[in-house]
Design a protein around this motif. Structure first.
Motif, short mmCIF file in Angstrom:
data_model
loop_
_atom_site.label_atom_id
_atom_site.label_comp_id
_atom_site.label_asym_id
_atom_site.label_seq_id
_atom_site.Cartn_x
_atom_site.Cartn_y
_atom_site.Cartn_z
N ASN A 1 21.71 68.86 48.75
CA ASN A 1 21.11 69.97 48.01
C ASN A 1 21.96 71.23 48.05
O ASN A 1 21.86 72.09 47.17
N ASP A 2 22.81 71.34 49.06
CA ASP A 2 23.64 72.54 49.19
C ASP A 2 24.87 72.50 48.28
O ASP A 2 25.36 73.56 47.87
N TYR B 1 25.43 70.10 45.46
CA TYR B 1 25.31 69.59 44.09
C TYR B 1 24.29 70.38 43.28
O TYR B 1 23.28 70.85 43.82
N GLU B 2 24.56 70.48 41.99
CA GLU B 2 23.59 71.07 41.08
C GLU B 2 22.46 70.06 40.86
O GLU B 2 22.70 68.96 40.35
N GLU C 1 15.51 70.91 42.91
CA GLU C 1 15.82 70.60 44.30
C GLU C 1 14.59 70.23 45.11
O GLU C 1 14.70 69.60 46.17
N LYS D 1 27.93 72.53 42.77
CA LYS D 1 27.54 73.91 42.57
C LYS D 1 28.79 74.79 42.56
O LYS D 1 29.79 74.47 43.22
N ALA E 1 31.12 75.23 45.74
CA ALA E 1 31.02 74.12 46.69
C ALA E 1 32.38 73.52 47.00
O ALA E 1 32.62 73.02 48.11
#
Length: 446
Positions: free
Chosen positions: A195-196, A198-199, A203, A222, A225
């Motif tokens: 979750n941190d 990837y878009e 979420e 993201k 990232a």
């Protein structure tokens, strides 16, 4: 000469360095996969096939003039004893189940029904064809144009399913889901918390809002990232990693035709670039450098520009999907399998596949004249039936800009540089190292 770049932190290697995500590491998971597929097979009552598999069967049988069915039968005879699928009808039965489902986690259970282990099966069709490819008959069969045409139709049909909303049924937190505890551990391994980085469309949802398997597979990072490390004092002097991938090898002094990569694997710059009719392009790279790395089904599957420059030319080359160079199994130096293990011939054939498999070729004229033209090759191996290009000829690209993507399956890629480009690869660019996209691979010496 620009300064040495220090990678912020080493990436954690996956469970299997060479075969990770392609073949199960645990024998019990491998057996459970085939047990599930073959449990309902009755040779006396084979049943009707799903349309795509029926079309595949018709194409194979109707090709009696070139003997595709005969090659299949020979491949089954020649395949290793470990092959659980022993004839063409069994193969079709397994295909019926695979091409109407999304890849999932395969779990094995004990007699009490308790889960003992589990692994993702990212490329299930490959598991069916793996040991067939490691035969003399399979070598002829899987390179045949008519066979690959039939197989592409099957893969395209499955691809349409994987782009539909029906295919998100394994994007959950069940035992066989990609967002189970074990699934997330696999996806996070050496890459970051899902979750941190990837878009995700949502979420908070169990499936993170992905409406299809393909949407999940082609997910984006993201912003921030995978940052580009700025080099303000030395612009354009670095070659950056085009794909989130595991290093296969790097080689210099490319020849017209060579055999230096893997034992018994011929290598030809002409065939890689598909320039048999016009060898002037290939000649400009003879004596140059090739860097190759491969992607796990768990990896991020979009390609990014390794340099600042302009897109000179784009080619999509049709080729094979499951062809391999038959061998005697894993060698003594194999990092994962016991010597002689017959599985994984196609993974061991990756250098050869850069000239045989379906691939996208993108020529980039770098802004730095000391780099010149860089060639990116995205090779669609096994389940990958689509290499989608995002850029256009004449367009400008910056380091990290998206070039294109793979759609579902396993894949490899290569970068090719001309003979006058003097590259110094950084120390961490070593075989079997998993590297993040957009980090520097090498510096240009002047």
């Amino acid at each position: 000469m620009p300064p040495q770049y220090q990678r912020p932190r080493p990436s954690k290697q996956t469970i299997l360095t060479r075969y990770g995500g392609w073949l199960p590491a645990k024998p019990e998971v491998y057996e459970a996969f085939f047990n599930d597929l073959l449990r309902t097979y009755d040779p006396k009552r084979p049943g009707a096939h799903v349309p795509a598999v029926q079309e595949f069967e018709d194409a194979i049988i109707s090709s009696s003039d070139i003997g595709l069915l005969n090659l299949f039968e020979k491949a089954f005879i020649q395949s290793a004893p470990e092959n659980r699928v022993r004839n063409f009808q069994q193969l079709l039965h397994c295909m019926d189940k695979i091409v109407v489902a999304a890849p999932k986690f395969q779990v094995s259970r004990n007699e009490q029904g308790e889960i003992t282990s589990g692994e993702p099966i990212g490329v299930p069709l490959y598991l069916l064809l793996d040991l067939l490819s490691n035969t003399a008959a399979g070598y002829d069969l899987f390179r045949n144009t008519r066979f690959n045409d039939a197989l592409k139709a099957l893969l395209d049909s499955w691809g349409k399913y994987l782009q539909s909303s029906k295919s998100n049924n394994t994007l959950n937190n069940s035992d066989e889901g990609w967002f189970s505890k074990l699934g997330l551990e696999t996806l996070d391994n050496g890459r970051g918390i899902f979750n941190d980085i990837y878009e995700c469309p949502d979420e908070t949802a169990v499936n993170r809002g992905f409406t299809s398997w393909d949407a999940f597979f082609t997910r984006k990072f993201k912003p921030g990232a995978r940052p580009i490390q700025p080099q303000p004092d030395f612009p354009n002097f670095f070659i950056y990693n085009a794909c989130e991938s595991t290093v296969l090898r790097k080689a210099t002094g490319i020849k017209e035709h060579d055999q230096f990569w893997l034992k018994g694997q011929p290598y030809s710059i002409y065939d890689m670039l598909a320039t048999i009719q016009d060898d002037r392009v290939a000649q400009s790279f003879i004596g140059g450098t090739v860097y190759q790395a491969f992607l796990s089904p768990y990896d991020y599957h979009r390609w990014h520009s390794p340099v600042n420059g302009t897109i000179r030319e784009i080619q999509i080359i049709p080729g094979t999907y499951y062809a391999a160079l038959p061998d005697e199994g894993a060698e003594k130096s194999d990092p994962d399998f016991q010597p002689g293990d017959p599985r994984g011939a196609i993974i061991r054939s990756q250098a050869w596949l850069t000239q045989a498999a379906t691939r996208a070729i993108i020529y980039i004229d770098a802004d730095n004249k000391d780099i010149g033209c860089v060639v990116f090759i995205g090779v669609g191996m096994v389940e990958v039936s689509t290499c989608q290009v995002s850029v256009k000829v004449g367009g400008s690209v910056k380091v990290g800009d998206e070039l294109g993507m793979f759609h579902f399956g396993g894949s490899t890629h290569a970068l090719i540089f001309g003979p006058d480009v003097k590259l110094k690869f950084f120390d961490y660019v070593q075989a079997n190292e998993h590297l993040h996209v957009n980090i520097p691979l090498a510096a240009v010496e002047i």
